[in-house]
Structures are given as structure tokens and as C-alpha cells.
Motif scaffolding. Structure first.
Motif, PDB file in Angstrom:
ATOM      1  N   GLY A   1    -117.310 -11.350  17.378  1.00 45.17           N
ATOM      2  CA  GLY A   1    -118.554 -11.992  17.809  1.00 45.17           C
ATOM      3  C   GLY A   1    -118.339 -13.247  18.621  1.00 45.17           C
ATOM      4  O   GLY A   1    -118.897 -13.408  19.710  1.00 45.17           O
ATOM      5  N   LEU A   2    -117.531 -14.190  18.113  1.00 47.84           N
ATOM      6  CA  LEU A   2    -117.325 -15.448  18.829  1.00 47.84           C
ATOM      7  C   LEU A   2    -116.463 -15.254  20.068  1.00 47.84           C
ATOM      8  O   LEU A   2    -116.600 -15.998  21.046  1.00 47.84           O
ATOM      9  CB  LEU A   2    -116.692 -16.483  17.891  1.00 47.84           C
ATOM     10  N   SER A   3    -115.573 -14.268  20.027  1.00 50.59           N
ATOM     11  CA  SER A   3    -114.800 -13.959  21.233  1.00 50.59           C
ATOM     12  C   SER A   3    -115.721 -13.440  22.338  1.00 50.59           C
ATOM     13  O   SER A   3    -115.540 -13.761  23.519  1.00 50.59           O
ATOM     14  CB  SER A   3    -113.720 -12.920  20.917  1.00 50.59           C
ATOM     15  N   ILE A   4    -116.711 -12.650  21.970  1.00 49.44           N
ATOM     16  CA  ILE A   4    -117.714 -12.194  22.935  1.00 49.44           C
ATOM     17  C   ILE A   4    -118.478 -13.389  23.500  1.00 49.44           C
ATOM     18  O   ILE A   4    -118.752 -13.465  24.710  1.00 49.44           O
ATOM     19  CB  ILE A   4    -118.664 -11.185  22.276  1.00 49.44           C
ATOM     20  N   CYS A   5    -118.820 -14.341  22.647  1.00 49.96           N
ATOM     21  CA  CYS A   5    -119.500 -15.553  23.105  1.00 49.96           C
ATOM     22  C   CYS A   5    -118.675 -16.282  24.163  1.00 49.96           C
ATOM     23  O   CYS A   5    -119.202 -16.710  25.197  1.00 49.96           O
ATOM     24  CB  CYS A   5    -119.774 -16.488  21.932  1.00 49.96           C
ATOM     25  N   GLN A   6    -117.395 -16.428  23.902  1.00 51.24           N
ATOM     26  CA  GLN A   6    -116.526 -17.119  24.858  1.00 51.24           C
ATOM     27  C   GLN A   6    -116.463 -16.374  26.189  1.00 51.24           C
ATOM     28  O   GLN A   6    -116.505 -16.993  27.262  1.00 51.24           O
ATOM     29  CB  GLN A   6    -115.120 -17.262  24.273  1.00 51.24           C
ATOM     30  N   SER A   7    -116.387 -15.058  26.149  1.00 52.71           N
ATOM     31  CA  SER A   7    -116.344 -14.270  27.380  1.00 52.71           C
ATOM     32  C   SER A   7    -117.641 -14.427  28.175  1.00 52.71           C
ATOM     33  O   SER A   7    -117.617 -14.529  29.404  1.00 52.71           O
ATOM     34  CB  SER A   7    -116.095 -12.795  27.055  1.00 52.71           C
ATOM     35  N   ILE A   8    -118.770 -14.442  27.491  1.00 50.81           N
ATOM     36  CA  ILE A   8    -120.053 -14.605  28.172  1.00 50.81           C
ATOM     37  C   ILE A   8    -120.131 -15.965  28.850  1.00 50.81           C
ATOM     38  O   ILE A   8    -120.553 -16.086  30.009  1.00 50.81           O
ATOM     39  CB  ILE A   8    -121.211 -14.421  27.172  1.00 50.81           C
ATOM     40  N   VAL A   9    -119.721 -17.007  28.129  1.00 53.38           N
ATOM     41  CA  VAL A   9    -119.782 -18.362  28.696  1.00 53.38           C
ATOM     42  C   VAL A   9    -118.854 -18.468  29.910  1.00 53.38           C
ATOM     43  O   VAL A   9    -119.228 -19.059  30.939  1.00 53.38           O
ATOM     44  CB  VAL A   9    -119.416 -19.401  27.620  1.00 53.38           C
TER      45      VAL A   9
END
Length: 363
Positions: free
Chosen positions: A327-335
Motif C-alpha cells: 500500500g505505502l509503496s503504491i503511495c510513493q509511486s503515485i507521488v
């Protein structure tokens, strides 16, 4: 039959090395010019001496001029040979060794070593070593990702197979059958959650920068977040508040990706906050040419030594592996796809604070 690919060649010289090469050639030309000047002066002196009768033997001066010309030729030859040898050992030979190192890595996977040289070739060697190390870390992360997804799928799948086998072969009461069917459904939902999260991770990684972007104000973002999650979180007993201190700030974003970003942050807080009454706060402010989005919960936070790992793929504090940790890795990719940065820290008065910085647009 498929042709074996050959190792791609390395370019001849970089711009800086070309400049160095030109400087060496210019230096050699200057040396030759000085030598020619000396030869010319000596020849003119001989001509003047002969013309004014200081010497009665012109053949002697011709012999001297011929000797000077031969000496000049060998001097130039020696200078060029020495210059070429120095250039080869200082520039060409290291490039050849670097190309062999690249070829060895390409064919065998052997990691290159760093060098103590501080010139451009040394920096090139060390940059290549850094790139191969980064590629190796990425490869290891991908292998861990595959192993983790395999584990997360295999565990519930084994349970599904076991319960379904019992339903087929055993004489069970209606109550026990319903219990097994419920367990099978629960495990299937867990499988679906793992696959969906993995699909989101791949979608962000492959199409992270391909989603259509649109201009949005901070005020509109906060309004959409409140409409999207406010009522749902309130029904779940979670206090959710959105504060916008820079309503006119504008930035470029994809709303679907931003919704996924905050959805993952909210899910992470719900799963790991560890408090009976969860409170979530989103604050939007402008800092120069950056739009800062702060997401905070009132949970137990994260140990300081682990703060740098929470955005890595597969990291999770769930020892039972009930979540895949994407989940948080996806957040980083989006940002990153929005040209921003993200980091997390423990708030001074408790809870985890996630800071997101995005570039503003001035119209």
C-alpha cells in the motif's frame, strides 16, 4: 534460431575527453612550431652568414640545415610517440578496461568494482558500479516481491483446497458445511485483496506517468476527499477532518490516482494505528512553489529505525502476513509520478505524520 545479441559498443570519447585530446594535440603543435621556429632562425642565420661572407663554405651550412631538419623530424616523431603513449595509457586503456568490465557484467553478471580515480573516467567507472548495484537491488526486490505474493496466495489457497476437499469427501452436518463455505468465502476474499493490491502496484509501476492529468485547486482536492471518505469513515467510527490553508493553490494531478493515494494511507492507519478511537486529519498548505499535504493519525506511530522502510515494497509490520505490504509503496509511486516526494515521521504528540510535497502551478 534466435541470434545471440552481441554486447553493444561504447562511444569513442566523451565531450570532456575530446577537449583533453584537442589540448594535447594543440600542445604538440606548439612544440612543433617552436622547433620549426628554431630551425627557421638557424637557417636564416646560416644564409646571412654565407651572404655576407663570414663563411666561405656554403656546403657546411647546407649540411647543418639538413642535420637540423632531420633532428626536427625525429624530435616531432618522438614528441608524438610519447604523447600518443601517454594518451593511450591515461585515456584509451582505461576505457578499454571499462568496456571489458561492462561486457563481463553483461555476459556473466559479475558486479564491477569501484575505482579510486577522481577524473572523468573514474567517475564513469563508479557511476556504472552504482548503476549495477541499484539494478541488483531492484532485481532482488522483484524476487522478494514474487516470493511474497506467492506466499500470500499459497496460504489461503491451501485452506480453500482443504475445506473444499472436506466438503466433497466427508459426511458433514449442514451447520459444518455452512461453516466451511463461509471459511472458503473468507479465504477467497483474502485472495482477491492480495491480487487487487498487486494489480494496483503493477498498474502504478507500469502506467504511473500515463494517466491523464488535470489542473486542480487545493480547495477542490480537500472537498473531494471529504466527500469521498468523510461519511464512510464516520459510519466506521473514525473521526476524519480536512483542513485547507491554501485554497487557491493549484497543481496538476490525476484524481483517480490521488484517491488511491489517500485510500491507501487511510487503510494503513486503520490497520496499524492500534487505538480504540482513530482520528485522521488531512491538512493542505503551500510552502513557496510546493503544495504540502499532511496526513496524520493518532495511532502508536512507527519505530524510528523502521521509518525509512515503510515505503519499500513488501514491508509490513503485520507478522501474520495478513496484508501484502504494498500500500505505502503504491503511495510513493503515485507521488513520484506527480513529480513530488513523500516521507513519514512520528508526530511530536503521537501518531504517524505522512508529508506529501507536490509542485504548484502558477498561472
Amino acid at each position: 534460431m534466435e541470434r545471440k545479441r552481441s554486447f553493444p559498443g561504447v562511444g569513442w570519447l566523451s565531450s570532456r575527453l575530446r577537449v583533453k585530446f584537442i589540448l594535447v594535440v594543440v600542445l604538440l603543435c606548439l612544440v612543433s612550431w617552436f622547433a620549426l621556429s628554431a630551425y627557421f632562425v638557424r637557417s636564416m642565420a646560416g644564409y646571412i652568414v654565407t651572404a655576407y661572407g663570414v663563411s666561405t663554405d656554403p656546403a657546411l651550412w647546407q649540411a647543418m640545415s639538413r642535420s637540423a631538419f632531420i633532428g626536427l623530424f625525429f624530435l616531432n616523431l618522438a614528441v608524438f610517440v610519447v604523447g600518443a603513449a601517454v594518451f593511450f595509457f591515461l585515456v584509451i586503456a582505461p576505457i578499454i578496461r571499462l568496456r571489458k568490465t561492462m561486457q563481463e557484467y553483461y555476459e556473466t553478471g559479475k558486479a564491477p568494482e569501484r575505482t579510486v580515480r577522481s577524473d572523468e573516467i573514474g567517475r564513469l567507472q563508479n557511476t556504472f558500479a552504482d548503476l549495477t548495484a541499484a539494478a541488483e537491488r531492484k532485481d532482488q526486490a522483484e524476487r522478494r516481491l514474487i516470493a511474497s505474493i506467492s506466499h500470500d496466495i499459497k496460504t489461503p489457497l491451501t485452506s480453500v483446497l482443504g475445506y473444499s476437499e472436506r466438503l466433497r469427501s466427508a459426511e458433514l452436518s449442514q451447520e459444518r458445511r455452512e461453516q466451511y463455505v463461509g471459511l472458503i468465502h473468507e479465504k477467497a476474499l483474502r485472495l482477491k485483496a492480495v491480487v487487487d493490491e498487486f494489480d494496483d502496484y503493477l498498474d502504478v509501476g507500469i502506467h504511473g506517468g500515463d494517466h491523464p492529468m488535470a489542473l486542480m485547486t487545493a480547495e477542490e482536492l480537500c472537498r473531494r476527499l471529504e466527500e469521498e471518505y468523510g461519511e464512510e469513515l464516520q459510519d466506521a467510527g473514525v473521526k476524519f477532518s480536512v483542513q485547507c490553508d491554501a485554497p487557491k493553490a493549484q497543481f496538476i494531478c490525476n484524481w483517480q490516482q490521488m484517491r488511491r493515494l489517500f485510500g491507501n494511507l487511510i487503510s494503513n492507519s486503520i490497520n496499524h494505528a492500534g487505538v480504540p478511537q482513530l482520528e485522521l486529519t488531512v491538512r493542505c498548505r503551500q510552502d513557496g512553489d510546493r503544495l504540502c499535504l499532511g496526513f496524520r493519525d493518532n495511532g502508536v506511530g512507527v519505530p524510528r529505525e523502521l521509518l525509512g522502510q515503510i515505503f519499500e515494497p513488501l514491508y509490513t509490520s503485520d507478522k501474520g502476513r495478513k496484508v501484502s505490504g504494498l500500500g505505502l509503496s503504491i503511495c510513493q509511486s503515485i507521488v513520484k509520478a506527480h513529480g513530488g516526494s513523500i516521507h513519514a515521521e512520528n508526530a511530536p504528540d503521537g501518531g504517524l505524520l505522512t508529508e506529501i510535497s507536490l509542485p504548484c502551478v502558477e498561472l
